[in-house]
Design an enzyme around this catalytic site. Sequence first.
Site, mmCIF file in Angstrom:
data_model
loop_
_atom_site.group_PDB
_atom_site.id
_atom_site.type_symbol
_atom_site.label_atom_id
_atom_site.label_comp_id
_atom_site.label_asym_id
_atom_site.label_seq_id
_atom_site.Cartn_x
_atom_site.Cartn_y
_atom_site.Cartn_z
ATOM 1 N N HIS A 162 -34.779 -79.853 88.268
ATOM 2 C CA HIS A 162 -34.109 -78.942 87.705
ATOM 3 C C HIS A 162 -32.799 -78.208 88.567
ATOM 4 O O HIS A 162 -31.678 -78.353 88.092
ATOM 5 C CB HIS A 162 -34.859 -77.718 86.939
ATOM 6 C CG HIS A 162 -34.081 -76.527 86.469
ATOM 7 N ND1 HIS A 162 -33.366 -76.553 85.295
ATOM 8 C CD2 HIS A 162 -33.784 -75.313 86.898
ATOM 9 C CE1 HIS A 162 -32.766 -75.506 85.092
ATOM 10 N NE2 HIS A 162 -33.030 -74.662 86.243
ATOM 11 N N HIS A 167 -28.452 -78.049 87.415
ATOM 12 C CA HIS A 167 -27.436 -77.170 88.086
ATOM 13 C C HIS A 167 -26.506 -78.227 89.088
ATOM 14 O O HIS A 167 -25.445 -77.846 89.033
ATOM 15 C CB HIS A 167 -28.165 -76.124 88.943
ATOM 16 C CG HIS A 167 -28.712 -75.010 87.972
ATOM 17 N ND1 HIS A 167 -28.134 -74.240 87.318
ATOM 18 C CD2 HIS A 167 -30.135 -74.587 87.932
ATOM 19 C CE1 HIS A 167 -28.927 -73.268 86.665
ATOM 20 N NE2 HIS A 167 -30.114 -73.765 86.965
ATOM 21 N N GLU A 208 -27.788 -71.759 81.787
ATOM 22 C CA GLU A 208 -29.028 -72.241 81.623
ATOM 23 C C GLU A 208 -29.216 -72.884 80.329
ATOM 24 O O GLU A 208 -29.884 -74.016 80.426
ATOM 25 C CB GLU A 208 -30.314 -71.267 81.754
ATOM 26 C CG GLU A 208 -30.414 -70.722 83.126
ATOM 27 C CD GLU A 208 -31.049 -71.689 84.331
ATOM 28 O OE1 GLU A 208 -31.276 -72.869 83.799
ATOM 29 O OE2 GLU A 208 -30.949 -71.343 85.372
ATOM 30 N N SER A 227 -32.031 -80.774 82.344
ATOM 31 C CA SER A 227 -32.964 -81.300 83.450
ATOM 32 C C SER A 227 -34.425 -81.723 82.515
ATOM 33 O O SER A 227 -35.294 -82.113 83.194
ATOM 34 C CB SER A 227 -33.377 -80.367 84.472
ATOM 35 O OG SER A 227 -33.767 -79.116 84.022
HETATM 36 N N1 TIH Z 1 -37.458 -76.658 81.675
HETATM 37 C C1 TIH Z 1 -36.578 -77.091 82.571
HETATM 38 C C2 TIH Z 1 -37.175 -78.631 82.843
HETATM 39 O O1 TIH Z 1 -37.974 -78.871 82.171
HETATM 40 O O2 TIH Z 1 -36.425 -79.118 83.550
HETATM 41 C C3 TIH Z 1 -36.935 -76.170 83.701
HETATM 42 C C4 TIH Z 1 -36.328 -75.010 83.749
HETATM 43 C C5 TIH Z 1 -35.233 -74.564 83.071
HETATM 44 C C6 TIH Z 1 -35.098 -73.024 83.219
HETATM 45 C C7 TIH Z 1 -35.922 -72.560 83.769
HETATM 46 S S1 TIH Z 1 -37.039 -73.537 84.142
HETATM 47 FE FE FE2 Z 2 -31.931 -72.735 86.662
#
Ligand code: TIH
Ligand code: FE2
Length: 294
Positions: A162, A167, A208, A227
């Site tokens: 992630h 990011h 996000e 991600s």
């Molecule tokens: N849910 C995202 C992922 O599976 O890559 C990870 C996160 C995003 C935001 C907080 S945790």
């Molecule tokens: Fe994040």
Amino acid sequence: MFEEGQYFAPIVTKGDGSVSVQLGEGHPGLEDPEYRERRDRIATAAAQWRPGDPAPLIDYTDAEHEVWRVVCADLHEKHREYACREYLDGKEAFGLAEDHVPQLHELSEALAPLTGFAYQPAAGLVPLRDFYGALADKRFWATQYVRHHSVPLYTPEPDVLHEVVGHGNTLADRRFTDLYEAAGAAARRVESDEALEFVSKVFWFTLEFGVVHESDGLKAYGAGILSSPGEIEEFRHMAIRPLDLADMGTTDYDITHYQEVLFAASSFSQIQDVVGGFWDTCTDDSIAALKVAA
Ligand code: TIH
Ligand code: FE2
């Protein structure tokens, strides 16, 4: 098991400075001693890091590299279809390896000439004000562990996939880093916890989990969508609201599931104008006024 805010398993620091990560009930790694030992080792390295040091080197295992490959391969085509233009530009400039987990310190070196951003390792939850405030100094707190191999498509825990695939590709493009820096400046400027929470919710629903209209459809620019091979396929079917600061700053969210409410910008420049403009100038008073209007 998962609480409000980005989910981080609590950590306990022992007398010798080593860290134990407390995976909760229902965590896919709870009954996997090897995974737990791994999480503890990686968190310990982060806890021992000091500002100014490069991020610690992690000796990723073949199994961890394999999770990285599986997720990157799955996201490869999905990014082309569902990621916004600015993210794809950042991804091209960054040139991330898809066949092995990269080291944060080498990624910081790659980002230096692009935007000047650098990663610093997080052992666990970084207090909101430190996490966001660091962005004003072009520092991004990041975890280094890899999600459990049994849940590659989605995890509520921010892991290195992630932080880097979500990011990192945005940290490689100035149109995004201007926004991150503005969020950091806002977090340092506001005084009350309520105002900081509002700033962080706007961050959640934009950097996000933000989505943006392009000529050929709705695209993702939020790192949490970009991600997750699972969520990236579903976001277009969620409740899509128009970008609205008062609404974003006061809407509650559940981190344990795909986001059911998303806010869509009409264009990337709307994000720059409205969200960037908000972070550039917001104060406790201006945020209190937005809350009244919500
Ligand atoms: N849910 C995202 C992922 O599976 O890559 C990870 C996160 C995003 C935001 C907080 S945790
Ligand atoms: Fe994040």
